[in-house]
Design an enzyme around this catalytic site. Structure first.
Site, PDB file in Angstrom:
ATOM      1  N   LYS A  49       0.302  -5.351  -8.861  1.00 52.52           N
ATOM      2  CA  LYS A  49       1.184  -4.249  -8.479  1.00 52.52           C
ATOM      3  C   LYS A  49       2.565  -4.714  -8.043  1.00 52.52           C
ATOM      4  CE  LYS A  49      -2.311  -2.801  -5.158  1.00 52.52           C
ATOM      5  NZ  LYS A  49      -2.569  -4.072  -4.466  1.00 52.52           N
ATOM      6  N   LYS A  95       0.891 -16.809  -3.881  1.00 49.33           N
ATOM      7  CA  LYS A  95       1.795 -15.918  -3.143  1.00 49.33           C
ATOM      8  C   LYS A  95       2.903 -16.730  -2.450  1.00 49.33           C
ATOM      9  CE  LYS A  95      -0.428 -11.804  -3.477  1.00 49.33           C
ATOM     10  NZ  LYS A  95      -0.127 -11.114  -4.712  1.00 49.33           N
ATOM     11  N   LYS A 154      -2.194 -12.403 -14.486  1.00 48.72           N
ATOM     12  CA  LYS A 154      -2.953 -11.225 -14.054  1.00 48.72           C
ATOM     13  C   LYS A 154      -2.029 -10.018 -13.860  1.00 48.72           C
ATOM     14  CE  LYS A 154      -4.006 -10.663  -9.556  1.00 48.72           C
ATOM     15  NZ  LYS A 154      -4.281  -9.391  -8.917  1.00 48.72           N
TER      16      LYS A 154
HETATM   17  N1  AQP Z   1      -5.481  -7.593 -12.886  1.00 50.47           N
HETATM   18  C1  AQP Z   1      -6.629  -7.290 -12.288  1.00 50.47           C
HETATM   19  N2  AQP Z   1      -7.771  -7.166 -13.007  1.00 50.47           N
HETATM   20  C2  AQP Z   1      -8.948  -6.853 -12.415  1.00 50.47           C
HETATM   21  N3  AQP Z   1      -9.068  -6.629 -11.068  1.00 50.47           N
HETATM   22  C3  AQP Z   1      -7.955  -6.746 -10.322  1.00 50.47           C
HETATM   23  N4  AQP Z   1      -7.721  -6.600  -8.995  1.00 50.47           N
HETATM   24  C4  AQP Z   1      -6.407  -6.823  -8.735  1.00 50.47           C
HETATM   25  N5  AQP Z   1      -5.753  -7.113  -9.870  1.00 50.47           N
HETATM   26  C5  AQP Z   1      -6.681  -7.079 -10.876  1.00 50.47           C
HETATM   27  C6  AQP Z   1      -8.733  -6.219  -8.024  1.00 50.47           C
HETATM   28  O1  AQP Z   1      -8.298  -5.037  -7.371  1.00 50.47           O
HETATM   29  C7  AQP Z   1      -8.756  -5.067  -6.021  1.00 50.47           C
HETATM   30  C8  AQP Z   1      -7.635  -4.782  -5.083  1.00 50.47           C
HETATM   31  O2  AQP Z   1      -6.695  -5.834  -5.089  1.00 50.47           O
HETATM   32  P1  AQP Z   1      -5.668  -5.967  -3.888  1.00 50.47           P
HETATM   33  O3  AQP Z   1      -4.747  -4.847  -3.902  1.00 50.47           O
HETATM   34  O4  AQP Z   1      -6.412  -6.112  -2.631  1.00 50.47           O
HETATM   35  O5  AQP Z   1      -4.908  -7.293  -4.096  1.00 50.47           O
HETATM   36  P2  AQP Z   1      -4.621  -8.146  -5.342  1.00 50.47           P
HETATM   37  O6  AQP Z   1      -5.889  -8.699  -5.874  1.00 50.47           O
HETATM   38  O7  AQP Z   1      -3.595  -9.155  -4.939  1.00 50.47           O
HETATM   39  O8  AQP Z   1      -4.041  -7.064  -6.364  1.00 50.47           O
HETATM   40  P3  AQP Z   1      -2.608  -6.989  -7.003  1.00 50.47           P
HETATM   41  O9  AQP Z   1      -2.555  -5.813  -7.876  1.00 50.47           O
HETATM   42  O10 AQP Z   1      -2.258  -8.305  -7.631  1.00 50.47           O
HETATM   43  O11 AQP Z   1      -1.707  -6.694  -5.755  1.00 50.47           O
HETATM   44  P4  AQP Z   1      -0.473  -7.484  -5.149  1.00 50.47           P
HETATM   45  O12 AQP Z   1       0.556  -7.533  -6.236  1.00 50.47           O
HETATM   46  O13 AQP Z   1      -0.065  -6.636  -3.998  1.00 50.47           O
HETATM   47  O14 AQP Z   1      -0.944  -8.816  -4.736  1.00 50.47           O
HETATM   48  C9  AQP Z   1      -9.414  -6.427  -5.788  1.00 50.47           C
HETATM   49  O15 AQP Z   1     -10.807  -6.288  -5.902  1.00 50.47           O
HETATM   50  C10 AQP Z   1      -8.870  -7.257  -6.910  1.00 50.47           C
HETATM   51  O16 AQP Z   1      -9.739  -8.297  -7.282  1.00 50.47           O
END
Ligand code: AQP
Length: 325
Positions: A195, A110, A192
């Site tokens: 969002k 990040k 990965k």
């Molecule tokens: N690509 C993924 N595949 C499987 N699991 C995933 N998770 C996130 N991306 C994937 C799981 O979703 C849950 C919520 O995640 P989060 O919103 O707390 O943060 P994150 O992991 O950082 O998810 P994003 O989508 O990548 O969000 P941003 O872009 O905001 O950082 C967690 O259990 C995560 O493991």
């Protein structure tokens, strides 16, 4: 078992969030005491628009409900509504080694992604996450692969607290799905699905059928034309096969047989149809919930009241053990 998990309200949730985390929650809530949080204090550690945050919180709640989280069985609430999360995070920060925090992959990634927004909150993110988990004395945390390292740190912090001040916390375990713990981006299958990435790279749970069709048809595939599962040689098609398999309960081998002799175009058309059908109830429920703000807010208020009872009782013990009372 007491289970805790959460999602950052940073935009439209995608099928990675669903297949990696939420889908596990639905099964777990049947036999466990589950606490599912919308972690807004985590969301503000990366650039965000204050005007969008409340909308994103309500949208994340709608997704929890549309996916099948039952507010009668599970506690659903917003993190900042229970002040004990921030209080415990401060206290746990005093026993968390800086070295451990600097090793965290999410902080490194990040920081690269948002070079002008590297703040102390982002560095301390895993301490707040440990507080989220330990406040409810949770024994298990269902998450996707990317969050596994943070749960391990929460376990280290729990051990350290118990050793220094006396045992109160269970050492939480990670629950990872056997398949789908890391769904990859549609535009770059080595990364990965996220969002905060380009909307073309992920299928949001509320995407329209037209958007799903477009995104899947233009998803990055690999050289050759066979539909074969091989993550190293064919990361794009393997990611799409994983999604197909998880949504239909067919193994990737069965799918390879089903699509033998067919090209990427045929396979993608079939996958788009599977996704459109699977997500139809999500879109329907979202439309219904959009007109029921009062109902959704009521669920969050009741959830916060239930969460506070557990959180306040844990904090009483923590303060006593740490000599603050
Ligand atoms: N690509 C993924 N595949 C499987 N699991 C995933 N998770 C996130 N991306 C994937 C799981 O979703 C849950 C919520 O995640 P989060 O919103 O707390 O943060 P994150 O992991 O950082 O998810 P994003 O989508 O990548 O969000 P941003 O872009 O905001 O950082 C967690 O259990 C995560 O493991």
């Amino acid at each position: 078992m007491r289970i805790f998990s959460g999602i950052r309200p940073t935009g439209g949730l995608h099928i990675g969030n669903y297949l990696g985390a939420i889908k596990q929650w639905i099964a777990l809530q049947e036999k466990n005491e589950c606490v599912f949080c919308i972690v807004d204090l985590h969301a503000i550690t990366t650039p965000y628009e204050p005007k969008e945050l409340q909308k994103n919180i309500l949208e994340a709640t709608a997704i929890y409900l549309a996916a099948g989280i039952d507010p009668e069985k599970s506690i659903i609430f917003v993190q900042s509504e229970v002040k004990e999360h921030a209080e415990l995070a401060w206290l746990l920060g005093t026993i968390t080694p800086m070295g451990e925090l600097s090793r965290m992959t999410q902080f490194k990634e990040k920081s690269k992604q948002h070079k002008d927004y590297i703040n102390a909150g982002l560095f301390n993110y895993p301490v707040l996450m440990a507080a989220d988990i330990l406040l409810y004395k949770s024994q298990a945390v269902p998450v996707g692969k990317d969050q596994e390292q943070h749960v391990e740190l929460a376990r280290t912090i729990a051990k350290k607290f118990n050793l220094n001040f006396g045992k109160i916390f269970p050492e939480p375990e990670t629950i990872l799905p056997k398949v789908g713990a890391k769904i990859m981006s549609l535009t770059d299958p080595k990364k990965k699905m996220s969002k905060s990435d380009d909307p073309k790279s992920c299928i949001s749970l509320f995407d329209s059928p037209e958007d799903i069709q477009k995104k899947i048809m233009s998803a990055e595939t690999d050289s050759g034309k066979e539909i074969i599962y091989n993550v190293t040689k064919k990361p794009g098609i393997s990611n799409l096969l994983t999604i197909y398999s998880l949504l239909t309960d067919k193994s990737t081998q069965e799918l390879e047989k089903q699509f033998k002799g067919k090209g990427y175009g045929d396979f993608k058309k079939a996958l788009a149809k599977v996704l459109i059908d699977y997500l139809e109830p999500f879109r329907r429920k979202q439309k219904e919930l959009q007109t029921r703000d009062v109902y959704v807010k009521d669920i969050l208020n009741k959830g916060a009241s239930r969460a506070r009872i557990i959180a306040q009782s844990t904090m009483q013990e923590v303060r006593e053990k740490m000599g603050l009372i």
